[in-house]
Every structure is written in structure tokens, then in C-alpha cells.
Design an enzyme around this catalytic site. Structure first.
Site, PDB file in Angstrom:
ATOM      1  CG  ASN A  28      -1.673   1.253   1.440  1.00 51.49           C
ATOM      2  OD1 ASN A  28      -1.849   2.034   0.496  1.00 51.49           O
ATOM      3  ND2 ASN A  28      -2.154   1.477   2.653  1.00 51.49           N
ATOM      4  CD1 TRP A  29       3.702   1.178  -2.729  1.00 49.84           C
ATOM      5  CD2 TRP A  29       3.549   2.174  -4.727  1.00 49.84           C
ATOM      6  NE1 TRP A  29       4.471   0.465  -3.628  1.00 49.84           N
ATOM      7  CE2 TRP A  29       4.387   1.058  -4.855  1.00 49.84           C
ATOM      8  CE3 TRP A  29       3.303   2.955  -5.863  1.00 49.84           C
ATOM      9  CZ2 TRP A  29       4.986   0.706  -6.068  1.00 49.84           C
ATOM     10  CZ3 TRP A  29       3.887   2.608  -7.068  1.00 49.84           C
ATOM     11  CH2 TRP A  29       4.721   1.490  -7.167  1.00 49.84           C
ATOM     12  CE  LYS A  30       0.065   3.600   4.729  1.00 50.06           C
ATOM     13  NZ  LYS A  30       0.060   3.796   6.163  1.00 50.06           N
ATOM     14  CG  HIS A  35      -5.700   2.233   5.419  1.00 49.68           C
ATOM     15  ND1 HIS A  35      -5.228   3.222   6.242  1.00 49.68           N
ATOM     16  CD2 HIS A  35      -4.684   1.353   5.256  1.00 49.68           C
ATOM     17  CE1 HIS A  35      -3.967   2.955   6.561  1.00 49.68           C
ATOM     18  NE2 HIS A  35      -3.615   1.827   5.983  1.00 49.68           N
ATOM     19  CD  GLU A  82      -2.763   5.963   6.636  1.00 46.00           C
ATOM     20  OE1 GLU A  82      -2.820   5.966   5.390  1.00 46.00           O
ATOM     21  OE2 GLU A  82      -1.803   5.481   7.274  1.00 46.00           O
ATOM     22  CD  GLU A 114      -3.359  -2.177   7.642  1.00 48.46           C
ATOM     23  OE1 GLU A 114      -2.241  -2.413   7.171  1.00 48.46           O
ATOM     24  OE2 GLU A 114      -3.999  -1.158   7.377  1.00 48.46           O
ATOM     25  N   GLY A 151       2.601   2.709  10.791  1.00 54.22           N
ATOM     26  CA  GLY A 151       3.554   3.798  10.599  1.00 54.22           C
ATOM     27  C   GLY A 151       4.271   4.223  11.872  1.00 54.22           C
ATOM     28  CB  SER A 204       5.345  -1.205  12.022  1.00 55.73           C
ATOM     29  OG  SER A 204       4.975   0.140  12.247  1.00 55.73           O
ATOM     30  N   GLY A 242       2.892  -1.033   4.318  1.00 54.54           N
ATOM     31  CA  GLY A 242       2.839   0.375   3.944  1.00 54.54           C
ATOM     32  C   GLY A 242       4.231   0.904   3.644  1.00 54.54           C
ATOM     33  N   GLY A 243       4.825   1.560   4.634  1.00 55.25           N
ATOM     34  CA  GLY A 243       6.126   2.213   4.455  1.00 55.25           C
ATOM     35  C   GLY A 243       7.191   1.334   3.812  1.00 55.25           C
TER      36      GLY A 243
HETATM   37  P1  PGA Z   1       2.896   0.700   7.666  1.00 57.36           P
HETATM   38  O1  PGA Z   1       1.421   0.900   7.034  1.00 57.36           O
HETATM   39  O2  PGA Z   1       3.408  -0.601   7.133  1.00 57.36           O
HETATM   40  O3  PGA Z   1       3.669   1.876   7.182  1.00 57.36           O
HETATM   41  O4  PGA Z   1       2.712   0.675   9.149  1.00 57.36           O
HETATM   42  C1  PGA Z   1       0.561  -0.182   6.873  1.00 57.36           C
HETATM   43  C2  PGA Z   1      -0.734   0.319   6.304  1.00 57.36           C
HETATM   44  O5  PGA Z   1      -1.127   1.433   6.645  1.00 57.36           O
HETATM   45  O6  PGA Z   1      -1.396  -0.369   5.508  1.00 57.36           O
END
Ligand code: PGA
Length: 256
Positions: A11-13, A97, A99, A166, A172, A211, A232-233
Site C-alpha cells: 500500500n503506497w498511500k 483503511h 487513515e 491492522e 507507521g 509496521s 505500507g512504508g
Molecule cells: P505501515 O502501514 O506498514 O507503514 O505501518 C501499513 C498500512 O497502513 O497499511
């Protein structure tokens, strides 16, 4: 169909423009030679989807969107129809998600409408669920997950979907759930899915997200009930992401 394989989703956001998307995916295809050790899907921003679709054709790597609207067409300024995503070659769509829930007011009811729309269009939704730190500390984790799943999946009869657990406190932040914590929750989610979808629940994967890094991927995927990872990251760097994908090669520890 590859739904019996684990899934690693990147997930590149809101990262990577078209040029960066092209560079990443050309490198990824070189690094991940078939046969892939698991299913791999990339979730770039909407604007990079056409370029990504072109590069990923015949690569065996799937494409997904980070969000979708709940109607197939209409006066919804700024929104994206699930039909448009299918037209671009998307297989998956992330829904709910944290966010989107926390920053954009997405409710369980909205997630439910989006899941229905995605499935009707032929997308496989990945419903995200998870508790905040306050909720965990107040011992409300199961209560929160039950609400998110019951309301999010209300009226859904097709098991053409996946779940991502999650924990919000792990996204993050660098704080990953321990393998034991993940296993406990994943097993609870699997039991809930079985009570809801009967045998069809076997085809629903429960991914872990929050993470995920090369350093912890192996321990997480060794847990029963962890059927993949939502990254994500660590999905933004092609070498790091490839190491995580390759954690699924049986018997191979990338750090030993
Ligand atoms: P993260 O994000 O790996 O940067 O914690 C995961 C996500 O939000 O899907």
C-alpha cells in the site's frame, strides 16, 4: 484463482508519481522472478494506476486501488467508480483503511456500501479493521473488531474478499504487534468468518498490517491464521519489499 496462496500487498498511500511508479515496477519484476512465492499486489495512487497496469500485464503481479466509491456512476465529484478500476485491470481494492476512517470520516456503513459495490464490479475488497491504542488498553479490541466486521460485512454473501487486521497503534509507528498478539487476533477473526461464511470462509485471507518490515515479516507469517501482509512504508523501497515477499519462500530465512 490464486486465493489459496498468501498475499503480500504493498500500500503506497500518497507516494510515488508516474515516473517513480514505472521505475519501481520495472525493478520489482526483475527482482521477483516467477514462480512467485506468494501472491503479490501493488496499490499505487489512482494517478499511477494506468502506468502500473501497463507494466504489470503478464507479470503475475496484481494491481489494486487504495479506495473506491460505492456507486458505479453518478454525480459524485472527485470519486472513482469501481467499474473504472476494473477497466484499468485492478483486481483488488482496499476498503476502510484506518487513515480513511480517522482522517476522512469513513464509517462501517460506508465501508459496507463500498464492499458491495466493489464485489458487484468484480473487485476483491480487502476490508481493514483494527483497534486504536486506547481501545486496546481498555480491553475493547474484540468488541471493536466484532463491530467493524459485523457492520462492514452486513448483507455480504460472497466470500470474494480478504480482511486486513491492522492495529492502528502499529501503523507507521514502528510498533508491530508481536507474533503472539497477531496470532490471537487472526485466529479470532478466522473463527468469526467461519461462523459468518461457513466453509467459504476458507477462501478469505486475513492479512496482518502495521509496521511490517523484513526484520519481522518471517515471524509474523509463521503464525497460524496470518495469511499474508499489508505493507505500507516498507513497500516503498523495491529491495525491502522484495525481501518481505521472499520471506514466503518455504524454509528460507532471509536473515539467518
Ligand atoms: P505501515 O502501514 O506498514 O507503514 O505501518 C501499513 C498500512 O497502513 O497499511
Amino acid at each position: 484463482m490464486t486465493i489459496n496462496q498468501p498475499l503480500v500487498a504493498g500500500n503506497w498511500k500518497m507516494h510515488k508519481n508516474i515516473r517513480e511508479t514505472r521505475e519501481f515496477l520495472h525493478s520489482l519484476i526483475k527482482l521477483l522472478r516467477p514462480p512467485l512465492p506468494c501472491e503479490v499486489a501493488i496499490f499505487p495512487p489512482f494517478t499511477s494506476l494506468p502506468a502500473a497496469a501497463e507494466i504489470l500485464t503478464d507479470s503475475g503481479i496484481a494491481l489494486g486501488a487504495q479506495n473506491v466509491h460505492w456507486e458505479p456512476t453518478g454525480a459524485f465529484t472527485g470519486e472513482i467508480s469501481p467499474l473504472f478500476l476494473v477497466e484499468l485491470g485492478c483486481r483488488y481494492c482496499i476498503i476502510g483503511h484506518s487513515e480513511r476512517r480517522l482522517l476522512f470520516g469513513e464509517t462501517d456503513e460506508i465501508c459496507n456500501r463500498k464492499i458491495k459495490a466493489a464485489q458487484s464490479a468484480g473487485l476483491r475488497p480487502i476490508l481493514c479493521c483494527g483497534e486504536t491504542l486506547e481501545e486496546r488498553n481498555a480491553h475493547q479490541t474484540i468488541e471493536i473488531l466484532r463491530r467493524q466486521l459485523e457492520k462492514g460485512l452486513k448483507g455480504i454473501t460472497s466470500a470474494d474478499l480478504d480482511i486486513a487486521y491492522e492495529p492502528v497503534w502499529a501503523i507507521g509507528t514502528g510498533h508491530t504487534a508481536t507474533p503472539d498478539q497477531a496470532a490471537e487476533i487472526h485466529n479470532w477473526i478466522h473463527l468469526w468468518l467461519r461462523s459468518r461464511f461457513d466453509d467459504a470462509a476458507d477462501h478469505i485471507r486475513v492479512l496482518y498490517g502495521g509496521s511490517v518490515k523484513p526484520e519481522n515479516a518471517m515471524a509474523l507469517i509463521r503464525q497460524t491464521g496470518v495469511d499474508g501482509l499489508l505493507v505500507g512504508g516498507a513497500s516503498l523501497d523495491v529491495n525491502t519489499f522484495s525481501i518481505i515477499v521472499n520471506s514466503f519462500k518455504e524454509g528460507q530465512s532471509v536473515f539467518s
